[in-house]
Motif scaffolding. Structure first.
Motif, PDB file in Angstrom:
ATOM      1  N   ALA A  74      -1.295 -13.047   2.005  1.00 39.56           N
ATOM      2  CA  ALA A  74      -1.656 -12.971   3.420  1.00 39.56           C
ATOM      3  C   ALA A  74      -0.692 -12.067   4.180  1.00 39.56           C
ATOM      4  O   ALA A  74      -0.976 -11.685   5.320  1.00 39.56           O
ATOM      5  N   PHE A  75       0.435 -11.742   3.559  1.00 38.38           N
ATOM      6  CA  PHE A  75       1.443 -10.885   4.191  1.00 38.38           C
ATOM      7  C   PHE A  75       1.567  -9.556   3.449  1.00 38.38           C
ATOM      8  O   PHE A  75       2.645  -8.984   3.362  1.00 38.38           O
ATOM      9  N   TRP A  76       0.451  -9.084   2.904  1.00 38.16           N
ATOM     10  CA  TRP A  76       0.454  -7.820   2.164  1.00 38.16           C
ATOM     11  C   TRP A  76      -0.496  -6.840   2.825  1.00 38.16           C
ATOM     12  O   TRP A  76      -1.635  -7.175   3.142  1.00 38.16           O
ATOM     13  N   VAL A  77      -0.005  -5.624   3.047  1.00 37.08           N
ATOM     14  CA  VAL A  77      -0.828  -4.564   3.642  1.00 37.08           C
ATOM     15  C   VAL A  77      -1.098  -3.525   2.562  1.00 37.08           C
ATOM     16  O   VAL A  77      -0.184  -2.783   2.180  1.00 37.08           O
ATOM     17  N   PRO A  78      -2.328  -3.470   2.007  1.00 34.66           N
ATOM     18  CA  PRO A  78      -2.618  -2.491   0.949  1.00 34.66           C
ATOM     19  C   PRO A  78      -2.494  -1.061   1.477  1.00 34.66           C
ATOM     20  O   PRO A  78      -2.700  -0.804   2.659  1.00 34.66           O
ATOM     21  N   ALA A  79      -2.153  -0.167   0.565  1.00 38.25           N
ATOM     22  CA  ALA A  79      -2.098   1.256   0.919  1.00 38.25           C
ATOM     23  C   ALA A  79      -3.506   1.767   1.154  1.00 38.25           C
ATOM     24  O   ALA A  79      -4.458   1.352   0.500  1.00 38.25           O
ATOM     25  N   GLY A  80      -3.660   2.659   2.096  1.00 36.32           N
ATOM     26  CA  GLY A  80      -4.969   3.230   2.389  1.00 36.32           C
ATOM     27  C   GLY A  80      -5.433   4.159   1.283  1.00 36.32           C
ATOM     28  O   GLY A  80      -4.631   4.825   0.629  1.00 36.32           O
ATOM     29  N   GLY A  81      -6.748   4.211   1.051  1.00 37.95           N
ATOM     30  CA  GLY A  81      -7.293   5.086   0.013  1.00 37.95           C
ATOM     31  C   GLY A  81      -7.003   4.546  -1.370  1.00 37.95           C
ATOM     32  O   GLY A  81      -6.552   3.418  -1.567  1.00 37.95           O
ATOM     33  N   SER A  82      -7.255   5.371  -2.383  1.00 37.00           N
ATOM     34  CA  SER A  82      -6.991   4.968  -3.764  1.00 37.00           C
ATOM     35  C   SER A  82      -5.506   5.044  -4.034  1.00 37.00           C
ATOM     36  O   SER A  82      -4.818   5.958  -3.597  1.00 37.00           O
ATOM     37  N   SER A  83      -4.982   4.060  -4.722  1.00 34.87           N
ATOM     38  CA  SER A  83      -3.559   4.045  -5.046  1.00 34.87           C
ATOM     39  C   SER A  83      -3.356   3.257  -6.326  1.00 34.87           C
ATOM     40  O   SER A  83      -4.235   2.549  -6.807  1.00 34.87           O
ATOM     41  N   ALA A  84      -2.181   3.385  -6.903  1.00 32.52           N
ATOM     42  CA  ALA A  84      -1.851   2.646  -8.112  1.00 32.52           C
ATOM     43  C   ALA A  84      -1.781   1.157  -7.808  1.00 32.52           C
ATOM     44  O   ALA A  84      -1.625   0.753  -6.650  1.00 32.52           O
ATOM     45  N   PRO A  85      -1.932   0.293  -8.832  1.00 34.92           N
ATOM     46  CA  PRO A  85      -1.820  -1.157  -8.604  1.00 34.92           C
ATOM     47  C   PRO A  85      -0.514  -1.492  -7.893  1.00 34.92           C
ATOM     48  O   PRO A  85       0.540  -0.963  -8.219  1.00 34.92           O
ATOM     49  N   GLY A  86      -0.617  -2.371  -6.909  1.00 36.53           N
ATOM     50  CA  GLY A  86       0.568  -2.747  -6.155  1.00 36.53           C
ATOM     51  C   GLY A  86       0.892  -1.794  -5.032  1.00 36.53           C
ATOM     52  O   GLY A  86       1.937  -1.920  -4.388  1.00 36.53           O
ATOM     53  N   GLY A  87      -0.003  -0.840  -4.742  1.00 40.70           N
ATOM     54  CA  GLY A  87       0.236   0.103  -3.658  1.00 40.70           C
ATOM     55  C   GLY A  87       0.100  -0.582  -2.306  1.00 40.70           C
ATOM     56  O   GLY A  87      -0.933  -1.162  -1.999  1.00 40.70           O
ATOM     57  N   GLY A  88       1.114  -0.525  -1.518  1.00 41.46           N
ATOM     58  CA  GLY A  88       1.093  -1.171  -0.205  1.00 41.46           C
ATOM     59  C   GLY A  88       2.492  -1.597   0.180  1.00 41.46           C
ATOM     60  O   GLY A  88       3.489  -1.154  -0.390  1.00 41.46           O
ATOM     61  N   ARG A  89       2.572  -2.508   1.163  1.00 41.19           N
ATOM     62  CA  ARG A  89       3.880  -2.960   1.640  1.00 41.19           C
ATOM     63  C   ARG A  89       3.741  -4.367   2.215  1.00 41.19           C
ATOM     64  O   ARG A  89       2.661  -4.772   2.662  1.00 41.19           O
ATOM     65  N   PRO A  90       4.834  -5.131   2.225  1.00 41.99           N
ATOM     66  CA  PRO A  90       4.799  -6.441   2.872  1.00 41.99           C
ATOM     67  C   PRO A  90       4.606  -6.292   4.382  1.00 41.99           C
ATOM     68  O   PRO A  90       5.139  -5.373   5.001  1.00 41.99           O
ATOM     69  N   ASP A  91       3.840  -7.187   4.959  1.00 43.28           N
ATOM     70  CA  ASP A  91       3.617  -7.209   6.403  1.00 43.28           C
ATOM     71  C   ASP A  91       4.769  -7.972   7.054  1.00 43.28           C
ATOM     72  O   ASP A  91       4.875  -9.191   6.940  1.00 43.28           O
ATOM     73  N   THR A  92       5.642  -7.256   7.756  1.00 48.45           N
ATOM     74  CA  THR A  92       6.844  -7.865   8.347  1.00 48.45           C
ATOM     75  C   THR A  92       6.727  -8.044   9.855  1.00 48.45           C
ATOM     76  O   THR A  92       7.742  -8.245  10.530  1.00 48.45           O
ATOM     77  N   GLU A  93       5.513  -7.980  10.399  1.00 44.89           N
ATOM     78  CA  GLU A  93       5.359  -8.012  11.856  1.00 44.89           C
ATOM     79  C   GLU A  93       5.938  -9.289  12.455  1.00 44.89           C
ATOM     80  O   GLU A  93       6.707  -9.237  13.424  1.00 44.89           O
ATOM     81  N   ARG A  94       5.593 -10.443  11.892  1.00 51.78           N
ATOM     82  CA  ARG A  94       6.112 -11.704  12.453  1.00 51.78           C
ATOM     83  C   ARG A  94       7.620 -11.813  12.266  1.00 51.78           C
ATOM     84  O   ARG A  94       8.334 -12.280  13.162  1.00 51.78           O
ATOM     85  N   TYR A  95       8.093 -11.381  11.097  1.00 50.41           N
ATOM     86  CA  TYR A  95       9.544 -11.394  10.873  1.00 50.41           C
ATOM     87  C   TYR A  95      10.245 -10.483  11.881  1.00 50.41           C
ATOM     88  O   TYR A  95      11.260 -10.860  12.483  1.00 50.41           O
ATOM     89  N   ASP A  96       9.715  -9.285  12.064  1.00 50.55           N
ATOM     90  CA  ASP A  96      10.328  -8.334  12.995  1.00 50.55           C
ATOM     91  C   ASP A  96      10.327  -8.882  14.416  1.00 50.55           C
ATOM     92  O   ASP A  96      11.295  -8.701  15.164  1.00 50.55           O
ATOM     93  N   ARG A  97       9.241  -9.544  14.792  1.00 54.02           N
ATOM     94  CA  ARG A  97       9.172 -10.121  16.132  1.00 54.02           C
ATOM     95  C   ARG A  97      10.232 -11.210  16.309  1.00 54.02           C
ATOM     96  O   ARG A  97      10.895 -11.284  17.358  1.00 54.02           O
ATOM     97  N   ALA A  98      10.411 -12.040  15.281  1.00 49.46           N
ATOM     98  CA  ALA A  98      11.443 -13.081  15.350  1.00 49.46           C
ATOM     99  C   ALA A  98      12.840 -12.455  15.395  1.00 49.46           C
ATOM    100  O   ALA A  98      13.723 -12.937  16.112  1.00 49.46           O
ATOM    101  N   ALA A  99      13.032 -11.377  14.634  1.00 50.18           N
ATOM    102  CA  ALA A  99      14.334 -10.702  14.638  1.00 50.18           C
ATOM    103  C   ALA A  99      14.630 -10.118  16.017  1.00 50.18           C
ATOM    104  O   ALA A  99      15.774 -10.191  16.504  1.00 50.18           O
TER     105      ALA A  99
END
Length: 442
Positions: A223-248
């Protein structure tokens, strides 16, 4: 060497060289698939997913992924058996008979592999797990490889994404929580507590948010994973840190507020002294304005003189409250009060100065008219015309108005203007127009 004209179930019968090349290619693919499956089996993310109490998106995707992994192994076993069988047939003779080449062609190109039916998604086909008690289908080795590669990519994507989130967010949340505890301790030491100061309330909210966020990340990492746009290798994307960043950011704001409170504790006495000085200057300026207003009312006629307000008693009451907060070490209350007082005290001083300027404006106008009259007379004297009876009469009239009390400024200004006009007339060349020589008369 087989007959090039013969045909089998998968098209033209393959030659011996084509069979050998196909077996070599399939062997390399088999080895690559085997390596990938064992790497997936040993992946730390997969082991974590197997042992975790999952919820939400991750629970659903992992259920589908487990079924896909079961199909992967079942397909791999079928692939292994088919490849070994083809190799055994090919190894019977250095020069295969036409019927053997036809059989090899059928096995290598045709739908010769029996596999569990399924598409690698939830619910379909994995129940049998290749045990023979579920629906099956026959497919070609090439299609088998394509399916295996597709399912493997999706399974690896799920595993890598979950592992990436687990590797990134919980540790960062724990570090931020440790920093929050340090700030909380510091806040309590200066009286910043929930219910008493907004920063204390914000600390409570941030604490609850980090606790909730960590639990959600651990149970539902996808639920906290943002896939990379378009075709990408498995695991392409980044963790969604929006809530963490807001708390920080919220914690950083609180930390700055605590620092401000600490700074107040260090320089509170100096700031209070400066406030007393500013308010004292405002008082003196207002007192001067009140005195000046009385003088203006006595000396100037027919003008509106604005009223002068009294001392800022409300600010003095707040200043006394600030001093009380300092005596009792209520720094969290003193901090915002001092900031407000400093701003309002400067505004009060400016208001007092503006009041003095407004009150004394008629006196400034009278002084300016006196200066102009004397300047005109001096210029007339330089030209030797100061004995002119008209000029003497108009000068005396203007002077009486300007040096009498109360002074009628409108009449005085007109008298000064008449004297100037007469001076211009007297100094004009014979037969010429009155002129201001070299700009001597304004």
């Amino acid at each position: 060497m087989g007959d090039d004209g013969a045909a089998g179930p998968g098209g033209p019968v393959m030659s011996r060289e084509e069979v050998d090349r196909a077996l070599a290619r399939l062997g390399a693919e088999h080895e690559a698939i085997e390596t990938s499956l064992y790497a997936l089996q040993d992946h730390a993310g997969r082991r974590l997913l197997e042992g975790a109490e999952l919820t939400g998106v991750t629970k659903e995707r992992w259920a589908r992924t487990e079924e896909a992994v079961s199909l992967l192994w079942a397909y791999f076993d079928a692939y292994t058996a088919a490849l070994e069988s083809a190799r055994e047939l090919r190894g019977r003779s250095r020069w295969p008979a036409p019927e053997d080449l036809a059989e090899l062609t059928a096995r290598l190109r045709g739908p010769s592999v029996v596999v569990p039916a399924g598409d690698g998604s939830a619910g379909g086909g994995a129940a049998g797990g290749g045990s023979g008690d579920g629906p099956v289908e026959r497919i070609a080795l090439a299609e088998l490889v394509d399916r295996v590669n597709g399912w493997y990519a999706r399974a690896l994507d799920t595993v890598v994404a979950a592992d990436s989130v687990w590797s990134a967010l919980p540790a960062r949340i724990d570090m931020l929580s440790a920093e929050l505890q340090r700030v909380r301790s510091l806040a309590h030491s200066v009286g910043v507590r929930p219910g008493e100061h907004p920063a204390g309330d914000e600390l409570e909210r941030t604490t609850a948010e980090l606790t909730s966020l960590r639990a959600e990340v651990v149970a539902d990492p996808l639920a906290f994973w943002v896939p990379a746009g378009g075709s990408s290798a498995p695991g392409g994307g980044r963790p969604d840190t929006e809530r963490y960043d807001r708390a920080a950011r919220a914690l950083e704001d609180v930390r700055r507020e605590i620092d401000a409170v600490l700074q107040v504790r260090q320089d509170a006495e100096q700031r209070l002294m400066r406030l007393r000085d500013v308010l004292s200057r405002a008082d003196r300026t207002l007192a001067e304005a009140r005195t000046a207003r009385g003088e203006v009312l006595a000396k100037i006629a027919a003008v509106e003189v604005p009223a002068v307000s009294g001392p800022p008693t409300a600010l003095y009451e707040q200043l006394a409250a600030a001093a009380e907060h300092r005596r009792h070490a209520r720094w969290h209350r003193l901090s915002p009060l001092l900031e407000s007082l400093e701003e309002r005290a400067e505004e009060e001083l400016e208001r007092a100065r503006a009041s003095l300027t407004a009150v004394t404006a008629p006196l400034a106008v009278r002084a300016e008219l006196r200066g102009r009259l004397d300047a005109y007379r001096a210029r007339v004297a330089r030209h030797g015309a100061d004995g002119d009876p008209l000029l003497v009469e108009r000068y005396d009239a203007a002077r009486r108005l300007l040096w009498s009390a109360p002074c009628d400024l409108r009449a005085a200004e007109q008298a000064v203007r008449r004297y100037r006009d007469a001076a211009l007339e007297a100094l004009a060349p014979p037969g010429g127009e009155p002129a201001d020589r070299g700009g001597e008369f304004r």
